[in-house]
Each structure stands twice: as C-alpha cells, then as structure tokens.
Design an enzyme around this catalytic site. Sequence first.
Site, short mmCIF file in Angstrom:
data_model
loop_
_atom_site.label_atom_id
_atom_site.label_comp_id
_atom_site.label_asym_id
_atom_site.label_seq_id
_atom_site.Cartn_x
_atom_site.Cartn_y
_atom_site.Cartn_z
N ASP A 1 -25.88 17.91 -71.19
CA ASP A 1 -26.85 18.92 -71.64
C ASP A 1 -26.38 19.60 -72.92
O ASP A 1 -25.20 19.57 -73.25
CB ASP A 1 -27.05 19.98 -70.55
CG ASP A 1 -25.78 20.79 -70.30
OD1 ASP A 1 -24.70 20.17 -70.23
OD2 ASP A 1 -25.86 22.02 -70.18
N GLU A 2 -27.30 20.22 -73.60
CA GLU A 2 -27.03 21.14 -74.70
C GLU A 2 -25.96 20.60 -75.65
O GLU A 2 -24.94 21.24 -75.89
CB GLU A 2 -26.61 22.51 -74.15
CG GLU A 2 -27.71 23.17 -73.33
CD GLU A 2 -27.30 24.50 -72.74
OE1 GLU A 2 -28.17 25.36 -72.58
OE2 GLU A 2 -26.11 24.67 -72.41
N CYS A 3 -26.21 19.40 -76.18
CA CYS A 3 -25.28 18.80 -77.13
C CYS A 3 -25.93 18.79 -78.52
O CYS A 3 -26.72 17.89 -78.83
CB CYS A 3 -24.92 17.38 -76.70
SG CYS A 3 -23.80 16.57 -77.87
N HIS B 1 -20.30 20.85 -74.97
CA HIS B 1 -19.53 21.81 -74.15
C HIS B 1 -18.06 21.38 -74.04
O HIS B 1 -17.46 21.44 -72.98
CB HIS B 1 -20.15 21.94 -72.75
CG HIS B 1 -21.47 22.66 -72.75
ND1 HIS B 1 -21.58 24.02 -72.90
CD2 HIS B 1 -22.75 22.19 -72.66
CE1 HIS B 1 -22.87 24.37 -72.87
NE2 HIS B 1 -23.59 23.28 -72.75
#
Length: 774
Positions: free
Chosen positions: A332-334, A269
Amino acid sequence: MKQLLKLTGCLALAGLFASCQSAQQEANYQIIPMPQEMVTAQGTPFILKSGVKILYPEGNEKMQRNAQFLADYLKTATGKDFAIEAGTEGKNAIVLTLDAANENPESYQLKVAGDGITIAGPTEAGVFYGIQSLRKSLPVAVGADISMPAVEINDAPRFGYRGAHFDTSRHFFTVDEVKTYIDMMALHNMNRFHWHITEDQGWRLEIKKYPKLTEIGSKRTETVIGRNSGEYDGKPYGGFYTQEQAKEIVAYAAERYITVIPEIDLPGHMQAALAAYPELGCTGGPYEVWRQWGVSEDVLCAGNDQVLKFLEDVFTELIEIFPSEYIHVGGDECPKVRWEKCPKCQARIKALGLKSDDKHSKEERLQSFVINHIEKFLNDHGRQIIGWDEILEGGLAPNATVMSWRGEKGGIEAAKQKHDVIMTPNTYLYFDYYQTKDVDNEPLAIGGYLPLERVYSYEPMPVSLTPEEQTYIKGVQANLWTEYIPTFPHVQYMVLPRWAALCEVQWSSPEKKNYADFLSRLPQLIRWYDAEGYNYAKHAFDVQAEFDPNPAEGTMDVTLSTIDNAPVHYTLDGTEPTAASPVCEGVLKIKENATLSAKAIRPTGESKVLTEKIDFCKSTMKPIVANQPINEQYLFKGASTLNDGLRGNSSYRSGRWIAFNGNDMDLTIDLQQPTEISSVAISVNVAKGDWVFDARNLSVEVSDDGKTFKKIASEEYPAMKETDKDGIVDHQLTFAPVTTQYVRVVASPEKTLPEWHGGKGKNAFLFVDEIKID
C-alpha cells in the site's frame, strides 16, 4: 491521555455491573457473539460449585490445555479452583469432548443439564469456542455458586477468517502487551492476528542477516508532536522483538487457536530499512528513521537486484519464525516519484517492456513486478501472500489474497477476478478513528468517526457480487494503526467495546443481528472486561443524543436515550444536571439559544455529562437547498447541517461538516419572510494532508422571489501555502443592511492541489459548517 486513564466524570461501571455475592447466582446465555442456535431445555439447572471437575480426553494435550483455560476462567468468575482430570464420562462434571458431527472445524455444541455440562466440537478449536461461550454466560460472582439453566447451543462461525490487526511499528508494545491483545482476541472468538511489524517509523523484528535493521532501524531520534505539527518531543524512541520473542508470541497465540500473520510492508513504508541500508533506496540516502507520520516518498529501489535479494533473505528468516500459510506483504501507499526519476527503475521498466495505459502507469506495473517476485518466492516456499488493495494497481499477483481497506471497491474487484478477499474497510473497521463526536474530551486520534453502532451495521458481503463471487469473501478484520496510540491502555480503549460489535459481524448470521438486542447483551461482556482488568471506552453507557433540525417549526428536535433506559436529566442553561433537574421524556424542541446538558443518573452512579451548545441566528433551522452537489462520501445529514445551530469541532469527519469536491458550495436559504441582514459567515475546516483546503472565495446574493438574485458582497482568499496551519478558519462578509427573503451563499474550493502537495493536480475538498446570517 490523563482523561483516558482517569475517565474523569465517567460512569462508575464497576459499580453498575458489580455482582452481589449471594450464595447462588444464575448464568445468562445472552452472549456476544450471538450463537447460531440456542434452545432452552426442560429440566433442572446445573449448579457450578466446588467439587465440579473438568474432564478431557486422555492423551490429548490441546484438550488438556483447553481444560486449564476453562479452569482459569472459572476461577476468575467464582474465585474457586476446579480440578482437571482425564476422562470422557462423569456426573457433576464439565466434559470436553471431540465430536465430528459438524463439518465446520470451529463449530461446537454446548449442552447444560442437571447432572453436568458437555462441550463438544469436531476439533480442539471448536471446543475452545464452546468454552468461551460458557465463560461469557457466567456472572462474575466471586464466592457464589452459579445456577446454569438447562440449554443446548449449536454454533459455528460465519467466516473462517476473523481478524484483528495491530501496528506495533509506529509505537512499540511489549511481549506481554501483545499477549494480552491475543487474550482479548480469544474472548471475542477471533482467530487471525495480523501483526504489522515494519514501518517508516521503526523496524521491529530481528533479522539476523541484516542486524542494522534493528540496531539502526528500530530507533528514531524523536517523534513528532500531534498531527505532523513540525514540533518534536526530543525523546529517542525504539524497541524490537527478537526472533525468540516472536516465536514465543506465535506459540502463545497458537495455544488459543489464533494464527499470527506477519506483515513486512513493501516496497513502500520502508524508510526505517533504508536508514539501516541506504544502498537499497533510489537516491542512496542518507535516510533517517522517520520522525513524523504519513507516507514517505523514499521507498525500496525496484530497479536494484540487491533489493530483491534483501527481500528474499528477510522472508527466508520470516517464514522460519511464522508458520502461517499467509504472509502479508503490504503493497500500500507506495509513491512512485523516486522511481520516475531513478535510472535503475527506468532501466528495469524498459527491460521488462512495461508500458503505461489508461488503467495503470508503467511505475504501477513495476510495483506489480516486485509483488509478483515476492509472491513467487513465497509460493515456492509453500506460502501465500496477502496484500492491501493497492496490489490491484498494475495487475494482481496470480495467487494473492486482497485485503480491502479503501472502502469495499478493491475487495469487490478482486472477488470478480476470483481472488480471495478479506474485508477491512476504513469506513467501518479502522479503530484508530474517534468513537464519539465529542473529540475535545478524547485522547488524540487520527480523525474520522466510527461509533459502535456503525461498526455493528457493517455487512461484509457486497450485494453487487454474484453468489459465486461472494464465496471469495473469506473474512473480516478490523485494523488498529498506532500513530496516535502510544500506550497499551489506550490500545484497549480504542478497540473495546468496538471489538464486541466486530466479532458479531465476523461470527453471527446477519439475519440474527439486531443492534438493540446487541446492546442489551453488551453489559454482560463488559463484566468480563472488568474482571480481566481491560481498559475500555464507556461511550455506549453515556447519554446518546439525536439532533434533528425541524425547519417546519423552526426548532432543533432533540431525542436523548441510554443503553439501559436509565432516566436522563437535563438543563438548557449549561449547568450540570442533578436528580432534581427535569427528566427528558419524548422530544425536546429547542427554538432559542441554549446550552443543553444531559446526564443519566442511576442508583449505582452517574454518566458523563453530555453538553451541546445550540446557537440560533436568522438562518438557523430555515429551509436550505444545495444548488450544486454535496460530496456523497461526506454528505452526512445534507444541507441542513449548515444551519442547524451546531458548530463542528476539529474533526471534519464528525458529521458536523459537509464537503464539496469538484464544484462550488452553492446553497440557498429561505428566511421564510422579508428579513433585514447585514452579515454572512461560514467556517471552513482545513487538514492539508487529507486534501482538505480553505475556500478561495465567498459571495452572497439576495432575492425576493428565489429566482432572480443580486450579488451584494464577495471576497477572494489566497491559495494556501505549505506553511499554513491546519484547523478551523472563519470567513465573514459584512455589508450595508438589506431586507430579503432568499440568501444564496457560494464558496469555491481549491480546484487544483498545488505543486508542493502530495496530491498535486487533484481536486481539493472544501469542508464547511455553519452558515450564520445576521
């Protein structure tokens, strides 16, 4: 959005809850959150009127500020000014005092007697929560004196961490709007403001050592329209907070006993930061501040020492702005696709001796290296980290607190490892989800379905944990992501009144919780929303409908209700009900095509009209069984969802669709007698970004005995392409008329997501609604 702001057709709640301006009105202690202990006392009531003073301990600035807050709240409720004075004793007064009788620092005691009111707590924060309870007990009755019955309330919160999250990165909100958000939190007894200030779509905080973060990273050239439609609005978008503005917000929150926990999300992100400093990425760019939503594959280069220095510099400035013990580092969400091909990242993996095993890939372990590095840096500066539950992947940093968002699994695992946990599962506490199944009349949301009742039903303490492990569950938080929430009135609409349900989960004892009782107390809190000018969703005051398929009678059984038992008038021909329409009493049994319309009619106004079309065909309300498993996460009411006559809308999570994953949709419908049929149709919901794909085939088999089946029609469908549109896809098989009693309908999902998809190699979901047999 026009529907949201105009609230066309909605109940005129201001009229419903308007207080009569008589000379005297009575307070009501039926507040939210429900206190731990409340005892009605004998004696005369206290009359809150002009001349009543508010007293606070001399020399205590926090208590003086508490007194001013109370005076302001009383002015809103009554229109009257109340004098504030230093002192600890006095008749005809509201006395604020410190009393260490309770060990919980946020506890309070509120005593009302004929000669005055006392609010005591071991800390100024405890007194502040007592003030909130007094405030919420009052009618909003400008010009009236208020009679306050004698009572003693002894109260303390269940959880020490009571959070609300706010994403100001996808869309930017002003300093004043953030302050209003904090005021709303105070009304709901919350004490942790999780402030999400960096994202792929915008970096929102000034960092003086890296000025391009806001000069470049805070601005995107345009924004995608809708859910990554491929179309853009052509309007530049931006905004950021100076460090002075951030400090102003921190101080504003602290005055209300709310700690601001900032989040700099890493190592993913980070596309806005990469747009500003492309040398921090694996490819070197060029990058742009992302114009669409979702998860970018461009992340910080974990093999680059310059990246570690950049993060240390950013957090050095961050901790000067935010005194919070905790700093949120995201995690998160890497995606790891850049790291898998990056020479620097692979060299770092080799130098650290990181290996893949059956639990974690070497790239996941590389992410843990980055998180550990930042944790050590922050620990060395007296701070602790919080991360999303993905920080469990690759091994948990030694002192990290885990924020469990992908359900409760991550929180349970972290607690078993003796790490502190904040529960914030998307299944109960993501307030960017829809609040109603009627999504066509709502502003656009990310999806999902999270009504008030489901929020209220959440129990944060997993029964699978031992009593000792449960001690690591430190609190509860709801999250608000703003991809589809561009304005502050929309923000308020999404969190209110769901915050009311949340705060009772955070504060009250579970054995005291009761949803019907909560609903009876909600109108009193709503009066304060009106008084403070907050925009809020009114679904709780609309007609609620329960639809229960009844195969035994071949009917759809409908129960209609309202929060206050107001009469519900209905029609079955689609016309809008009036006061002359029949009132629903008991269960409506519908056995033929109908368009049900229902409306609550109150003396003070009418509710929004509930409309539901019920279509009957030869399979509707007939017995149905699943021959292969329905996905448990999206089971909802089970197989009967597929022939209940209710067509699902665009939201696959609405409860009108059921899902299959890893196996076929395979169902048998008993038509209960030999019946001539010549077509079978199904509807499929497609949302490719969520791994929800179209069917690959459809077949129909028939049987006279329910045991031996003969295939009479089938069709194959092509694999989906990246350019295919999301939405509802209808499939129909027609064939020569055949007479049969049992019909077996089989549809296969996409077994393996394609190479072009982010979930490549995984099973796709198949979401199906009505099976129509004619």
